[in-house]
Design a protein around this motif. Structure first.
Motif, PDB file in Angstrom:
ATOM      1  N   VAL B 116       0.848  -1.194   0.000  1.00 23.42           N
ATOM      2  CA  VAL B 116       0.000   0.000   0.000  1.00 23.42           C
ATOM      3  C   VAL B 116       0.886   1.247   0.000  1.00 23.42           C
ATOM      4  CG1 VAL B 116      -1.653   1.346   1.349  1.00 23.42           C
ATOM      5  CG2 VAL B 116      -1.980  -1.122   1.078  1.00 23.42           C
ATOM      6  N   THR B 117       1.935   1.208   0.834  1.00 23.08           N
ATOM      7  CA  THR B 117       2.859   2.350   0.877  1.00 23.08           C
ATOM      8  C   THR B 117       3.430   2.620  -0.513  1.00 23.08           C
ATOM      9  OG1 THR B 117       3.439   1.659   3.105  1.00 23.08           O
ATOM     10  CG2 THR B 117       4.899   3.258   2.045  1.00 23.08           C
ATOM     11  N   ARG B 118       3.890   1.541  -1.154  1.00 23.40           N
ATOM     12  CA  ARG B 118       4.482   1.733  -2.477  1.00 23.40           C
ATOM     13  C   ARG B 118       3.438   2.207  -3.486  1.00 23.40           C
ATOM     14  NH1 ARG B 118       8.056  -2.529  -5.702  1.00 23.40           N
ATOM     15  NH2 ARG B 118       7.796  -1.744  -7.815  1.00 23.40           N
ATOM     16  N   GLY B 119       2.246   1.587  -3.450  1.00 24.27           N
ATOM     17  CA  GLY B 119       1.192   1.972  -4.386  1.00 24.27           C
ATOM     18  C   GLY B 119       0.832   3.442  -4.235  1.00 24.27           C
ATOM     19  N   VAL B 120       0.632   3.866  -2.999  1.00 22.77           N
ATOM     20  CA  VAL B 120       0.214   5.256  -2.764  1.00 22.77           C
ATOM     21  C   VAL B 120       1.328   6.228  -3.179  1.00 22.77           C
ATOM     22  CG1 VAL B 120      -0.300   6.924  -0.940  1.00 22.77           C
ATOM     23  CG2 VAL B 120      -1.459   4.700  -0.964  1.00 22.77           C
ATOM     24  N   LEU B 121       2.577   5.908  -2.807  1.00 24.31           N
ATOM     25  CA  LEU B 121       3.673   6.822  -3.156  1.00 24.31           C
ATOM     26  C   LEU B 121       3.867   6.913  -4.669  1.00 24.31           C
ATOM     27  CD1 LEU B 121       6.329   6.067  -0.377  1.00 24.31           C
ATOM     28  CD2 LEU B 121       4.871   8.076  -0.631  1.00 24.31           C
ATOM     29  N   VAL B 122       3.815   5.757  -5.343  1.00 21.81           N
ATOM     30  CA  VAL B 122       3.974   5.777  -6.799  1.00 21.81           C
ATOM     31  C   VAL B 122       2.810   6.542  -7.432  1.00 21.81           C
ATOM     32  CG1 VAL B 122       3.900   4.333  -8.872  1.00 21.81           C
ATOM     33  CG2 VAL B 122       5.393   3.707  -6.973  1.00 21.81           C
ATOM     34  N   GLY B 123       1.601   6.325  -6.928  1.00 20.32           N
ATOM     35  CA  GLY B 123       0.441   7.054  -7.443  1.00 20.32           C
ATOM     36  C   GLY B 123       0.619   8.556  -7.302  1.00 20.32           C
ATOM     37  N   LEU B 124       1.087   8.993  -6.136  1.00 17.60           N
ATOM     38  CA  LEU B 124       1.309  10.426  -5.923  1.00 17.60           C
ATOM     39  C   LEU B 124       2.368  10.967  -6.880  1.00 17.60           C
ATOM     40  CD1 LEU B 124       1.180  10.701  -2.011  1.00 17.60           C
ATOM     41  CD2 LEU B 124      -0.503  11.538  -3.672  1.00 17.60           C
ATOM     42  N   LEU B 125       3.444  10.186  -7.045  1.00 15.80           N
ATOM     43  CA  LEU B 125       4.519  10.631  -7.939  1.00 15.80           C
ATOM     44  C   LEU B 125       4.025  10.792  -9.370  1.00 15.80           C
ATOM     45  CD1 LEU B 125       7.685   8.639  -6.795  1.00 15.80           C
ATOM     46  CD2 LEU B 125       7.361  11.123  -6.842  1.00 15.80           C
ATOM     47  N   VAL B 126       3.279   9.799  -9.849  1.00 11.79           N
ATOM     48  CA  VAL B 126       2.778   9.870 -11.225  1.00 11.79           C
ATOM     49  C   VAL B 126       1.812  11.044 -11.357  1.00 11.79           C
ATOM     50  CG1 VAL B 126       1.432   8.680 -13.003  1.00 11.79           C
ATOM     51  CG2 VAL B 126       3.124   7.421 -11.651  1.00 11.79           C
ATOM     52  N   PHE B 127       0.999  11.251 -10.339  1.00  9.96           N
ATOM     53  CA  PHE B 127       0.066  12.378 -10.382  1.00  9.96           C
ATOM     54  C   PHE B 127       0.828  13.704 -10.442  1.00  9.96           C
ATOM     55  CE2 PHE B 127      -2.268  15.568  -7.833  1.00  9.96           C
ATOM     56  CZ  PHE B 127      -3.215  15.884  -8.797  1.00  9.96           C
ATOM     57  N   LEU B 128       1.847  13.827  -9.571  1.00  9.21           N
ATOM     58  CA  LEU B 128       2.640  15.065  -9.578  1.00  9.21           C
ATOM     59  C   LEU B 128       3.295  15.269 -10.947  1.00  9.21           C
ATOM     60  CD1 LEU B 128       4.312  14.934  -6.031  1.00  9.21           C
ATOM     61  CD2 LEU B 128       2.433  16.404  -6.816  1.00  9.21           C
ATOM     62  N   THR B 129       3.774  14.169 -11.525  1.00  4.29           N
ATOM     63  CA  THR B 129       4.403  14.259 -12.842  1.00  4.29           C
ATOM     64  C   THR B 129       3.419  14.767 -13.896  1.00  4.29           C
ATOM     65  OG1 THR B 129       5.619  12.295 -12.159  1.00  4.29           O
ATOM     66  CG2 THR B 129       5.849  12.955 -14.460  1.00  4.29           C
ATOM     67  N   SER B 130       2.133  14.446 -13.708  1.00  7.26           N
ATOM     68  CA  SER B 130       1.130  14.806 -14.716  1.00  7.26           C
ATOM     69  C   SER B 130       0.802  16.298 -14.694  1.00  7.26           C
ATOM     70  CB  SER B 130      -0.153  14.004 -14.486  1.00  7.26           C
ATOM     71  OG  SER B 130      -0.903  14.568 -13.425  1.00  7.26           O
ATOM     72  N   ILE B 131       1.046  16.948 -13.572  1.00 11.90           N
ATOM     73  CA  ILE B 131       0.588  18.342 -13.421  1.00 11.90           C
ATOM     74  C   ILE B 131       1.156  19.278 -14.501  1.00 11.90           C
ATOM     75  CG2 ILE B 131       0.561  20.351 -11.879  1.00 11.90           C
ATOM     76  CD1 ILE B 131       0.258  18.384  -9.540  1.00 11.90           C
ATOM     77  N   PRO B 132       2.461  19.206 -14.790  1.00 11.39           N
ATOM     78  CA  PRO B 132       2.969  20.098 -15.845  1.00 11.39           C
ATOM     79  C   PRO B 132       2.302  19.845 -17.201  1.00 11.39           C
ATOM     80  CG  PRO B 132       4.772  19.080 -14.633  1.00 11.39           C
ATOM     81  CD  PRO B 132       3.528  18.417 -14.171  1.00 11.39           C
ATOM     82  N   PHE B 133       1.822  18.655 -17.459  1.00 12.29           N
ATOM     83  CA  PHE B 133       1.227  18.323 -18.753  1.00 12.29           C
ATOM     84  C   PHE B 133      -0.274  18.604 -18.782  1.00 12.29           C
ATOM     85  CE2 PHE B 133       4.932  15.654 -18.197  1.00 12.29           C
ATOM     86  CZ  PHE B 133       5.593  15.794 -19.421  1.00 12.29           C
ATOM     87  N   ALA B 134      -0.946  18.187 -17.708  1.00 10.85           N
ATOM     88  CA  ALA B 134      -2.410  18.218 -17.746  1.00 10.85           C
ATOM     89  C   ALA B 134      -3.013  19.259 -16.816  1.00 10.85           C
ATOM     90  CB  ALA B 134      -2.962  16.845 -17.385  1.00 10.85           C
ATOM     91  N   GLY B 135      -2.174  19.921 -16.057  1.00 10.61           N
ATOM     92  CA  GLY B 135      -2.705  20.863 -15.081  1.00 10.61           C
ATOM     93  C   GLY B 135      -3.279  20.122 -13.880  1.00 10.61           C
ATOM     94  N   LEU B 136      -3.787  20.873 -12.912  1.00  9.13           N
ATOM     95  CA  LEU B 136      -4.268  20.269 -11.675  1.00  9.13           C
ATOM     96  C   LEU B 136      -5.765  20.452 -11.555  1.00  9.13           C
ATOM     97  CD1 LEU B 136      -3.465  19.215  -8.725  1.00  9.13           C
ATOM     98  CD2 LEU B 136      -3.502  21.613  -8.096  1.00  9.13           C
ATOM     99  N   SER B 137      -6.476  19.337 -11.493  1.00  4.56           N
ATOM    100  CA  SER B 137      -7.898  19.484 -11.212  1.00  4.56           C
ATOM    101  C   SER B 137      -8.349  18.296 -10.383  1.00  4.56           C
ATOM    102  CB  SER B 137      -8.705  19.570 -12.513  1.00  4.56           C
ATOM    103  OG  SER B 137      -9.064  18.296 -12.960  1.00  4.56           O
ATOM    104  N   ILE B 138      -8.918  18.570  -9.226  1.00  2.00           N
ATOM    105  CA  ILE B 138      -9.414  17.496  -8.371  1.00  2.00           C
ATOM    106  C   ILE B 138     -10.850  17.829  -7.996  1.00  2.00           C
ATOM    107  CG2 ILE B 138      -9.228  16.415  -6.105  1.00  2.00           C
ATOM    108  CD1 ILE B 138      -6.227  16.535  -6.372  1.00  2.00           C
ATOM    109  N   HIS B 139     -11.764  16.929  -8.358  1.00  4.25           N
ATOM    110  CA  HIS B 139     -13.170  17.145  -8.072  1.00  4.25           C
ATOM    111  C   HIS B 139     -13.471  16.852  -6.608  1.00  4.25           C
ATOM    112  CE1 HIS B 139     -17.509  17.115  -8.582  1.00  4.25           C
ATOM    113  NE2 HIS B 139     -17.555  15.899  -8.052  1.00  4.25           N
TER     114      HIS B 139
END
Ligand SMILES: Nc1ncnc2c1ncn2[C@@H]1O[C@H](COP(=O)(O)OP(=O)(O)OP(=O)(O)O)[C@@H](O)[C@H]1O
Ligand SMILES: [Mg+2]
Lengths: 333, 258
Positions: B116-139
């Motif tokens: 779970v630790t690895r899944g959550v951290l990797v998920g956060l990293l990929v999300f952060l990586t996406s911000i420069p490309f897709a911008g930030l939007s969280i519903h």
């Protein structure tokens, strides 16, 4: 390499076993009843093994390859499912109170089973963690154990960098970290050089002196004679002899000794000691049998009285070795 | 064991795994980030403008939640599958835990918490990586976090069960390659299932990964193919079922004891 492959001297061990209060009370440490084990492949490894160990005992479990020693230990430690039978460790049944039973046991397995990429100190401290012992308690304890086992200077090494003998000692430290009352060692000295083996013997003697009950398997009869109070001999899944070292030896109804004479008078001598079933070996040497009622002294006295000088009396063979061979003859798997 | 002792044992198992995960970060964190950057470049910069919009959202923004989930799914699963398999197969150091009084549910929880630790951290990293490309939007942040954690949990449990059953190193590669990856690709990472013919929409509902991706996307964009309560329910039920199986298998010593 600078570090000597010898284990802690007695003085360094002092106080190390202070946790052992209960000892010699006659309380049973281990009660094994009618253990049977049939492996999935159909191998019947144990065919009804029973034995007891009082608290403070040192039992050597002897037997040829494939006799079932590791299987017994696997069942005691919960790594092998028994087919039937019961085991109680300091009164705790391994089925009904397995947590309590496991707390009493520390085990040094036959095969290395730690992660070679982990550091020595971490292996020992993590093991404490699995027993619910916090790091703050485990760390000083681990340091002390590693010191006693002459591994302190290696504590920050990755365990793959240890020599074979050091790896065995690391497993001993790991087994003792939760201060078990029963230490089980599965061939701890296999493949270990003579000096290191004697060091390990000293360490185990210190442990028993401190009150730890020890069950050890071995192929070396000398080891059993040196260390153990009791011996159980297992062959093909059955205990074929069980008792004190002395008691086992007395199972040899007679022992053969070689008598060397001052002069070459073996034939005359044989006539004098005919009651001892003599066998001529050389003109000046004969073998005689001493049964449980006779003594060597009687034979020697009789010879001397007949004017036949006795130069030397030698035991014919390794004693336990002989019992072992007799009991297990044809038994090696 | 007292609850405190059980906690110490749990903490020991998790700590060991997290130290390992962080120590070998080029193997545990980097690959997911590199792959995601490639996806973002291709779907955002190269293809994005040609594909147009999905459900009123730019294609890249539509794809980001799916790509995050893809990384979470594979990392959580393979982490636990690998740790369980290698500790029973190579060094047999699983015995260190099995001879201890640690109860089976603590063993399950400990192994799974690492995943779970690895899944959550990797998920956060990929999300952060996406911000420069897709911008930030969280519903809805709670939905995002809930799905991040529950997905990591479910896949970690799956990885644990896989690791228990695997008889060789292939055994822990087969499931990710031939089961997990197809489920992820067909689970709506790259498209909304409304573009599929009715029959295939139905089939997709048999794919648990679809609910994971769909619910997670709802958390980011507020749009979904299926009601959020349904996907949450599916995920919770999956976690419960897998927990039971994992607990039962550890307790019985399946493939771990003779
Ligand atoms: N995992 C297993 N599956 C099937 N059979 C096994 C297994 N482990 C041991 N056996 C069999 O059980 C018997 C007893 O083996 P065990 O390892 O207990 O012997 P041992 O006395 O420890 O021998 P050694 O002195 O060689 O270590 C042997 O016939 C062995 O082949
Ligand atoms: Mg053995």
């Amino acid at each position: 390499m600078a570090s000597p492959e010898t284990i802690a001297k007695a003085d360094r061990f002092s106080g190390g076993a202070a946790w052992q209060e209960t000892r010699g009370s006659g309380e049973p440490a281990l009660v094994v009843r009618e253990l049977r084990k049939v492996y999935d492949g159909g191998t019947e490894a144990l065919k009804g093994v029973s034995f007891d160990m009082p608290a403070g005992d040192f039992l050597a479990l002897l037997g040829p390859n494939g006799a079932g020693k590791t299987t017994v230990i696997g069942i005691l430690t919960g790594l092998v499912h028994k087919t039937s039978g019961t085991v109680a460790v300091f009164g705790e049944d391994i089925d009904r109170n397995h947590q309590a039973a496991r707390r009493h046991i520390g085990v040094v397995p036959q095969e290395l089973n730690f992660n070679i990429f982990e550091r020595v100190i971490d292996i020992v401290v993590n093991q404490a963690g699995y027993y619910g012992i916090p790091r703050s308690t485990a760390l000083p304890r681990a340091e002390r154990l590693l010191e006693q086992l002459s591994l302190h200077d290696k504590r920050n090494e990755r365990s793959r960098n240890l020599s074979g003998g050091m790896k065995r000692r690391l497993m001993i430290a790991r087994a003792l970290i939760h201060q078990p009352r029963l230490l089980i060692l599965d061939e701890p000295t296999a493949g270990v050089d003579v000096e290191l083996r004697r060091g390990m013997w000293d360490f185990l003697r210190q442990l028993t002196a401190g009150g730890t009950t020890i069950l050890m398997t071995t192929h070396y009869l000398e080891e059993a004679e040196q260390l153990a109070r009791h011996v159980a001999i297992i062959n093909r899944g059955t205990i074929i002899a069980d008792g004190t070292v002395k008691g086992i030896l007395s199972r040899l109804h007679s022992e053969v000794v070689t008598v060397e004479l001052v002069e070459e008078k073996a034939e005359a001598a044989a006539a004098v000691v005919h009651a001892f079933r003599p066998k001529l070996v050389e003109p000046g040497v004969l073998d005689i049998e001493i049964d449980s009622k006779a003594t060597v002294g009687t034979a020697v006295a009789a010879l001397e009285a007949a004017g036949i000088g006795v130069k030397m009396v030698r035991s014919k063979s390794g004693r336990l070795e002989e019992v072992f061979m007799r009991l297990t003859s044809g038994g090696a798997a | 064991m007292t609850p405190f002792e059980a906690w110490i044992s749990f903490y020991t198992i998790v700590r060991k795994d997290v130290v390992r995960i962080v120590r070998i970060w080029p193997q545990t964190f980097l690959p997911a980030v590199v792959t995601s950057v490639l996806y973002f470049l291709i779907f955002g910069t190269v293809l994005g403008s040609r594909i147009g919009e999905f459900q009123g959202v730019a294609f890249l923004s539509f794809v980001v939640p799916g790509l995050v989930m893809m990384a979470v799914v594979t990392n959580a699963f393979s982490n636990v599958a690998f740790v369980m398999f290698s500790s029973k197969f190579f060094a047999r150091n699983i015995d260190e835990i099995l001879v201890s009084p640690t109860p089976p549910f603590v063993i399950v929880a400990g192994f799974v918490a690492g995943g779970v630790t690895r899944g959550v951290l990797v998920g956060l990293l990929v999300f952060l990586t996406s911000i420069p490309f897709a911008g930030l939007s969280i519903h809805s942040l709670p939905v995002v976090l809930l799905f991040l954690v529950l997905t990591s949990l479910a896949l970690s449990l799956g990885g644990l069960i896989n690791g228990i059953h695997a008889q060789s190193i292939d055994g822990i590669n087969i499931i990710p390659t031939f089961v997990l990856t197809p489920l992820v690709y067909l689970g709506g990472v790259f498209y909304s299932i409304e573009i599929l013919p009715g029959f295939w929409q139905g089939v997709t509902h048999a794919n648990p990964i679809f609910f994971v991706v769909d619910g997670f996307r709802y958390g980011f964009l507020g749009i979904s193919d299926t009601p959020i309560l349904v996907s949450t329910g599916v995920l919770l039920a999956g976690c419960a079922l897998l927990s039971l199986i994992a607990w039962y298998e550890i307790r019985s010593g399946l493939r771990l004891k003779q």
